[in-house]
Design a protein around this motif. Structure first.
Motif, PDB file in Angstrom:
ATOM      1  N   ARG A  78       0.869  -1.124   0.002  1.00 48.24           N
ATOM      2  CA  ARG A  78      -0.078   0.072   0.107  1.00 48.24           C
ATOM      3  C   ARG A  78       0.863   1.263   0.249  1.00 48.24           C
ATOM      4  N   THR A  79       0.273   2.288  -0.698  1.00 47.73           N
ATOM      5  CA  THR A  79       0.994   3.535  -0.842  1.00 47.73           C
ATOM      6  C   THR A  79       0.646   4.513   0.541  1.00 47.73           C
ATOM      7  N   THR A  80       1.696   4.744   1.169  1.00 48.55           N
ATOM      8  CA  THR A  80       1.279   5.908   2.297  1.00 48.55           C
ATOM      9  C   THR A  80       1.103   7.216   1.854  1.00 48.55           C
ATOM     10  N   ILE A  81       0.213   8.010   2.027  1.00 51.62           N
ATOM     11  CA  ILE A  81      -0.068   9.314   1.335  1.00 51.62           C
ATOM     12  C   ILE A  81       0.332  10.359   2.630  1.00 51.62           C
ATOM     13  N   THR A  82       1.150  11.259   2.537  1.00 50.95           N
ATOM     14  CA  THR A  82       1.295  12.413   3.344  1.00 50.95           C
ATOM     15  C   THR A  82       0.328  13.446   3.436  1.00 50.95           C
ATOM     16  N   ALA A  83       0.252  14.091   4.694  1.00 53.82           N
ATOM     17  CA  ALA A  83      -0.896  15.119   4.490  1.00 53.82           C
ATOM     18  C   ALA A  83      -0.649  16.069   3.411  1.00 53.82           C
ATOM     19  N   LYS A  84       0.530  16.835   3.138  1.00 55.00           N
ATOM     20  CA  LYS A  84       0.769  17.411   2.109  1.00 55.00           C
ATOM     21  C   LYS A  84       0.235  16.943   0.888  1.00 55.00           C
ATOM     22  N   GLN A  85       0.659  15.663   0.534  1.00 59.83           N
ATOM     23  CA  GLN A  85       0.201  15.085  -0.778  1.00 59.83           C
ATOM     24  C   GLN A  85      -1.380  15.051  -0.710  1.00 59.83           C
ATOM     25  N   LEU A  86      -2.053  14.749   0.202  1.00 58.56           N
ATOM     26  CA  LEU A  86      -3.350  14.378   0.330  1.00 58.56           C
ATOM     27  C   LEU A  86      -4.058  15.985  -0.011  1.00 58.56           C
ATOM     28  N   GLU A  87      -3.489  16.888   0.733  1.00 54.83           N
ATOM     29  CA  GLU A  87      -4.116  18.383   0.303  1.00 54.83           C
ATOM     30  C   GLU A  87      -3.898  18.528  -1.157  1.00 54.83           C
ATOM     31  N   THR A  88      -2.950  18.344  -1.635  1.00 56.37           N
ATOM     32  CA  THR A  88      -2.533  18.687  -2.906  1.00 56.37           C
ATOM     33  C   THR A  88      -3.579  18.023  -3.944  1.00 56.37           C
ATOM     34  N   LEU A  89      -3.941  16.700  -3.616  1.00 51.88           N
ATOM     35  CA  LEU A  89      -4.589  15.716  -4.483  1.00 51.88           C
ATOM     36  C   LEU A  89      -6.284  16.382  -4.172  1.00 51.88           C
ATOM     37  N   LYS A  90      -6.476  16.613  -3.073  1.00 50.61           N
ATOM     38  CA  LYS A  90      -7.869  17.166  -2.827  1.00 50.61           C
ATOM     39  C   LYS A  90      -8.009  18.367  -3.435  1.00 50.61           C
ATOM     40  N   ASN A  91      -7.110  19.553  -3.375  1.00 49.82           N
ATOM     41  CA  ASN A  91      -7.477  20.693  -4.104  1.00 49.82           C
ATOM     42  C   ASN A  91      -7.565  20.210  -5.673  1.00 49.82           C
ATOM     43  N   ALA A  92      -6.660  19.459  -6.219  1.00 48.51           N
ATOM     44  CA  ALA A  92      -6.777  19.300  -7.726  1.00 48.51           C
ATOM     45  C   ALA A  92      -8.205  18.645  -8.043  1.00 48.51           C
ATOM     46  N   TYR A  93      -8.632  17.682  -7.352  1.00 46.36           N
ATOM     47  CA  TYR A  93      -9.810  16.950  -7.547  1.00 46.36           C
ATOM     48  C   TYR A  93     -10.994  17.913  -7.221  1.00 46.36           C
ATOM     49  N   ASN A  94     -10.890  18.811  -6.258  1.00 47.92           N
ATOM     50  CA  ASN A  94     -12.021  19.658  -6.244  1.00 47.92           C
ATOM     51  C   ASN A  94     -12.137  20.743  -7.413  1.00 47.92           C
ATOM     52  N   ASN A  95     -11.237  20.970  -7.972  1.00 51.00           N
ATOM     53  CA  ASN A  95     -11.182  22.023  -9.074  1.00 51.00           C
ATOM     54  C   ASN A  95     -11.632  21.116 -10.342  1.00 51.00           C
ATOM     55  N   SER A  96     -11.112  19.922 -10.459  1.00 45.89           N
ATOM     56  CA  SER A  96     -11.881  19.022 -11.345  1.00 45.89           C
ATOM     57  C   SER A  96     -11.924  17.725 -10.801  1.00 45.89           C
ATOM     58  N   PRO A  97     -13.321  16.962 -10.983  1.00 44.16           N
ATOM     59  CA  PRO A  97     -13.235  15.563 -10.610  1.00 44.16           C
ATOM     60  C   PRO A  97     -12.944  14.641 -11.470  1.00 44.16           C
ATOM     61  N   LYS A  98     -12.444  14.916 -12.518  1.00 39.50           N
ATOM     62  CA  LYS A  98     -11.900  13.953 -13.631  1.00 39.50           C
ATOM     63  C   LYS A  98     -10.870  14.829 -14.472  1.00 39.50           C
ATOM     64  N   PRO A  99      -9.573  14.992 -13.944  1.00 40.72           N
ATOM     65  CA  PRO A  99      -8.862  15.672 -14.499  1.00 40.72           C
ATOM     66  C   PRO A  99      -8.212  15.075 -15.631  1.00 40.72           C
ATOM     67  N   ALA A 100      -7.579  15.612 -16.675  1.00 39.95           N
ATOM     68  CA  ALA A 100      -7.080  15.227 -17.772  1.00 39.95           C
ATOM     69  C   ALA A 100      -5.604  14.598 -17.368  1.00 39.95           C
ATOM     70  N   ARG A 101      -5.130  13.925 -18.448  1.00 38.82           N
ATOM     71  CA  ARG A 101      -3.989  13.197 -18.382  1.00 38.82           C
ATOM     72  C   ARG A 101      -2.688  14.071 -18.031  1.00 38.82           C
ATOM     73  N   HIS A 102      -2.785  15.076 -18.724  1.00 39.78           N
ATOM     74  CA  HIS A 102      -1.354  15.991 -18.380  1.00 39.78           C
ATOM     75  C   HIS A 102      -1.442  16.656 -16.956  1.00 39.78           C
ATOM     76  N   ARG A 104      -3.182  14.858 -14.386  1.00 40.43           N
ATOM     77  CA  ARG A 104      -2.519  13.974 -13.550  1.00 40.43           C
ATOM     78  C   ARG A 104      -1.187  13.719 -13.349  1.00 40.43           C
ATOM     79  N   GLU A 105      -0.627  13.698 -14.529  1.00 36.74           N
ATOM     80  CA  GLU A 105       1.116  13.735 -14.784  1.00 36.74           C
ATOM     81  C   GLU A 105       1.720  14.855 -13.780  1.00 36.74           C
ATOM     82  N   GLN A 106       1.283  15.973 -13.896  1.00 41.92           N
ATOM     83  CA  GLN A 106       1.777  17.135 -13.140  1.00 41.92           C
ATOM     84  C   GLN A 106       1.412  16.820 -11.604  1.00 41.92           C
ATOM     85  N   LEU A 107       0.168  16.205 -11.155  1.00 38.63           N
ATOM     86  CA  LEU A 107       0.247  15.934  -9.986  1.00 38.63           C
ATOM     87  C   LEU A 107       1.114  15.024  -9.622  1.00 38.63           C
ATOM     88  N   SER A 108       1.448  13.845 -10.193  1.00 34.76           N
ATOM     89  CA  SER A 108       2.308  13.114  -9.938  1.00 34.76           C
ATOM     90  C   SER A 108       3.804  13.379  -9.765  1.00 34.76           C
TER      91      SER A 108
END
Length: 120
Positions: A78-102, A104-108
């Motif tokens: 399992r991947t452990t996600i830190t608080a900072k990573q979780l915050e970044t992902l929540k912000n991105a998915y709040n802006n767009s529930p289905k982000p485009a590939r590019h 997601r690559e940037q988030l990665s």
């Protein structure tokens, strides 16, 4: 007795008048022609696997064993996600529930997480 046909399972002699089952070059008593796992007697037309040591395994038991053998290696840790990573992902998915590939690559690259983790 010494040189006659022997059952591949029990190694006992088989009289010429007795009814037998065959699997490739092996000969079995009717009661010995059974799955070594579930002990179910195999009938004509049943699918089975013949092991190298002349033992028989019914198709269901063979596939179950193969599946169990493959399971432990299929799982990844399992991947452990830190608080900072979780915050970044929540912000991105709040802006767009289905982000485009590019996106997601940037988030990665920003979070250091694998693309599959970001997507899931």
């Amino acid at each position: 007795r010494r040189f006659g046909t022997k059952c591949a399972a029990c190694q006992q002699g088989i009289p010429p008048t007795q009814v037998v089952r065959r699997a490739q070059d092996f000969v079995y008593h009717l009661h010995c022609f059974a799955c070594i796992v579930c002990k179910r007697q195999l009938a004509t037309g049943d699918e089975f696997y013949l092991m190298e040591d002349s033992r028989l395994v019914c198709k269901a038991d063979y596939e179950t064993a193969k599946q169990r053998e493959a399971e432990p290696t299929a799982k990844r840790p399992r991947t452990t996600i830190t608080a900072k990573q979780l915050e970044t992902l929540k912000n991105a998915y709040n802006n767009s529930p289905k982000p485009a590939r590019h996106v997601r690559e940037q988030l990665s690259s920003e979070t250091g997480l694998d693309m599959r983790v970001v997507q899931v």
